[in-house]
Write a protein that holds these residues in place. Structure first.
Motif, PDB file in Angstrom:
ATOM      1  N   ASN A 210       0.808  -1.219   0.000  1.00  0.00           N
ATOM      2  CA  ASN A 210       0.000   0.000   0.000  1.00  0.00           C
ATOM      3  C   ASN A 210       0.847   1.277   0.000  1.00  0.00           C
ATOM      4  OD1 ASN A 210       1.004  -0.248   2.567  1.00  0.00           O
ATOM      5  ND2 ASN A 210      -0.915   0.232   3.608  1.00  0.00           N
TER       6      ASN A 210
ATOM      7  N   ARG B  50      -6.243   3.670   3.277  1.00  0.00           N
ATOM      8  CA  ARG B  50      -4.977   3.041   2.875  1.00  0.00           C
ATOM      9  C   ARG B  50      -4.166   2.595   4.076  1.00  0.00           C
ATOM     10  NH1 ARG B  50       0.293   4.296   2.396  1.00  0.00           N
ATOM     11  NH2 ARG B  50      -0.051   6.335   3.323  1.00  0.00           N
ATOM     12  N   THR B  51      -4.141   3.412   5.116  1.00  0.00           N
ATOM     13  CA  THR B  51      -3.432   3.092   6.349  1.00  0.00           C
ATOM     14  C   THR B  51      -4.128   3.834   7.486  1.00  0.00           C
ATOM     15  OG1 THR B  51      -1.251   3.049   7.399  1.00  0.00           O
ATOM     16  CG2 THR B  51      -1.806   5.025   6.153  1.00  0.00           C
ATOM     17  N   SER B  52      -3.695   3.639   8.718  1.00  0.00           N
ATOM     18  CA  SER B  52      -4.265   4.404   9.826  1.00  0.00           C
ATOM     19  C   SER B  52      -4.071   5.885   9.538  1.00  0.00           C
ATOM     20  CB  SER B  52      -3.570   4.037  11.136  1.00  0.00           C
ATOM     21  OG  SER B  52      -3.768   2.667  11.400  1.00  0.00           O
ATOM     22  N   PRO B  53      -5.146   6.662   9.598  1.00  0.00           N
ATOM     23  CA  PRO B  53      -5.043   8.060   9.152  1.00  0.00           C
ATOM     24  C   PRO B  53      -4.591   9.012  10.249  1.00  0.00           C
ATOM     25  CG  PRO B  53      -7.312   7.555   9.679  1.00  0.00           C
ATOM     26  CD  PRO B  53      -6.539   6.277   9.902  1.00  0.00           C
ATOM     27  N   SER B  54      -4.001  10.108   9.817  1.00  0.00           N
ATOM     28  CA  SER B  54      -3.843  11.256  10.707  1.00  0.00           C
ATOM     29  C   SER B  54      -5.207  11.920  10.858  1.00  0.00           C
ATOM     30  CB  SER B  54      -2.847  12.263  10.128  1.00  0.00           C
ATOM     31  OG  SER B  54      -1.596  11.668   9.929  1.00  0.00           O
TER      32      SER B  54
ATOM     33  N   ASP C  13      -6.634  11.636   7.115  1.00  0.00           N
ATOM     34  CA  ASP C  13      -5.662  11.756   6.043  1.00  0.00           C
ATOM     35  C   ASP C  13      -4.763  10.516   6.010  1.00  0.00           C
ATOM     36  OD1 ASP C  13      -3.450  12.347   4.412  1.00  0.00           O
ATOM     37  OD2 ASP C  13      -3.459  14.458   4.933  1.00  0.00           O
TER      38      ASP C  13
ATOM     39  N   GLU D  56      -3.091   9.840   2.960  1.00  0.00           N
ATOM     40  CA  GLU D  56      -2.494  10.035   1.636  1.00  0.00           C
ATOM     41  C   GLU D  56      -1.123   9.395   1.539  1.00  0.00           C
ATOM     42  OE1 GLU D  56      -3.546  11.123  -1.085  1.00  0.00           O
ATOM     43  OE2 GLU D  56      -5.208  12.516  -0.767  1.00  0.00           O
TER      44      GLU D  56
END
Lengths: 379, 61
Positions: free
Chosen positions: A199, A309-313, A376, A378
């Motif tokens: 990812n 996509r991943t753990s977000p901010s 976020d 990204e």
């Protein structure tokens, strides 16, 4: 050149395979097997510049900054000041474009660079078959207009060890909309080096609007490993920042397998938004947003969102603190909002509170009605 | 040269049993909660700046 005038093509046993009517419409009677996929050809997300969760106008001052969804400014060094905006000036089949306007003039030095970039996950690009003898050609197409200039486009892929490989091309902009088509052959390092398969970003595309003299070379038409300097523009590169009258518009961006640019694959706003929300989610709140009171200092709320996509901010926009929450156990004041444990599909938000309210009760807050949680993830 | 994300402060935030949950950081002028997840670009940048000696993560209060 020769012309074949027929209205039917049959197989060897006399069955109709293709029929052509008087208007030129072709019907395949026995099925149709294309060499490239018919749908989901376009690997770019938000290529038609429809989705603008962060806003529709962005003041950019020598920085990497996400603008319309999935498109960030790309900056290395120098002083580049521009305004990015979502516009309705677009070719007939499109509704929107991304516009860049020069705010301040600047002449790039040494390795100064400025442009636009979009980044793609490597796990979504394994059908390009990089790292094999069957590495695919890929074709990038897009519509541009603006002040007449020559700019550069670079595609960069990354392997599992974070080595970068690039190819570059130049393209021209005129004052009317035109489609640019650039094919990047599956050659060189693409034949021997696999693209990162997770990812993280496996490939990115850069449109360079300005480049310093140290970064300008003849076009790289074979995938080059770890170029030095990192970013390459192409001989003849013009400087977008030589006049505050300069403008650049782009839309209809498509990256696809093969050496031919097919018609742009339009997607609905909803479908495109859902794709964008894997990377950024502007999470709208509502009346009577619930809170659970854990202690004299803290309350919690919980959120669920489509997988990111991943753990977000996490951050917020709008009014959050200095307002009151109410419930059956009384009211209390909100003093802070911080993420607790956020994973790819949701998690907890910790709410700092003043005195009031009783532990173990639920409360609600009305003042967040027009506010947003921002997630976020990204690349 | 690649530009840095502008991070002006960073502090761990703990849960009720004292484990670090997130880093609360000011990133490009915005307060953000950043998960301790290497694939998160903000966390990766925080680690890079810590490694470069240009950023210190404060312990939780």
């Amino acid at each position: 050149m020769s012309t074949l005038k027929v209205n039917t093509i049959q197989d060897t046993t006399g069955n109709d395979a293709l029929t052509i009517d008087s208007s030129g419409n072709v019907t395949a009677s026995q099925g149709f097997v294309p060499s490239t996929q018919l749908s989901h050809r376009n690997l770019i997300i938000n290529g038609a510049m429809q989705v603008a969760q962060r806003g529709t106008s962005f003041d950019v001052n020598s920085e990497d900054k996400y603008t319309l969804d999935r498109f960030t400014t790309k900056y290395s060094s120098g002083t580049f000041e521009a305004t990015f905006s979502q516009e309705t000036d677009a070719p007939q089949e499109f509704k929107n474009s991304l516009k860049v306007a020069c705010d301040t003039t600047y002449t790039p030095l040494t390795s100064d660079n400025f442009g636009i970039e979009t980044r793609l996950e490597g796990q979504n690009l394994q059908h390009l078959k990089f790292g094999t003898a069957g590495a695919q050609d890929i074709t990038l197409s897009f519509y541009v207009k603006g002040t007449a200039k020559q700019y550069s486009c670079a595609i960069q892929f990354r392997d599992s060890s974070n080595n970068n490989y690039i190819q570059t091309r130049s393209f021209n902009v005129t004052t009317s909309w035109q489609r640019v088509s650039l094919t990047f052959e599956g050659n060189g390092a693409a034949l021997t080096t696999a693209m990162k398969e997770n990812n993280d970003f496996g490939l990115n595309i850069q449109w360079w609007l300005a480049a310093g003299p140290d970064d300008i070379f003849a076009a790289d038409t074979t995938w080059v490993a770890n170029p030095a300097p990192t970013f390459h523009a192409v001989t003849g590169q013009d400087n977008f920042f030589d006049s505050t009258s300069n403008e650049f518009y782009i839309t209809g961006i498509q990256l696809e397998v093969g050496s031919v640019a097919t018609p742009f694959e339009h997607r609905s706003y909803g479908e495109e938004l859902a794709r964008c929300q894997r990377y950024y989610n502007k999470y709208g709140l509502h009346q009577q947003f619930p809170l659970y009171i854990e202690s004299s200092s803290w309350a919690w709320t919980y959120v669920k969102y489509p997988e990111m996509r991943t753990s977000p901010s996490f951050s917020t926009s709008g009014t959050f603190t200095g307002v009151s929450a109410t419930g059956p156990s009384g009211s209390f004041n909100i003093s802070s909002v911080v993420a607790g444990s956020l994973k790819t599909t949701g998690g907890s938000i910790r709410i700092g509170k003043g005195s009031g309210g009783t532990n173990g009760y639920w409360g609600h807050i009305d003042a967040w009605n027009s506010s947003h949680f921002l997630f976020d993830a990204e690349l | 040269m690649n530009t840095e994300i502008n991070i002006t402060s960073a502090q761990y935030f703990t849960n009720s049993i004292g484990d670090n949950m997130v880093i609360v950081a000011t990133i490009d002028g915005v307060e953000m909660s950043v998960p301790l997840e290497p694939a998160n670009r903000h966390y990766a940048e925080i680690l890079r700046q810590v490694e470069a000696g240009t950023l210190t993560i404060q312990e939780a209060e």
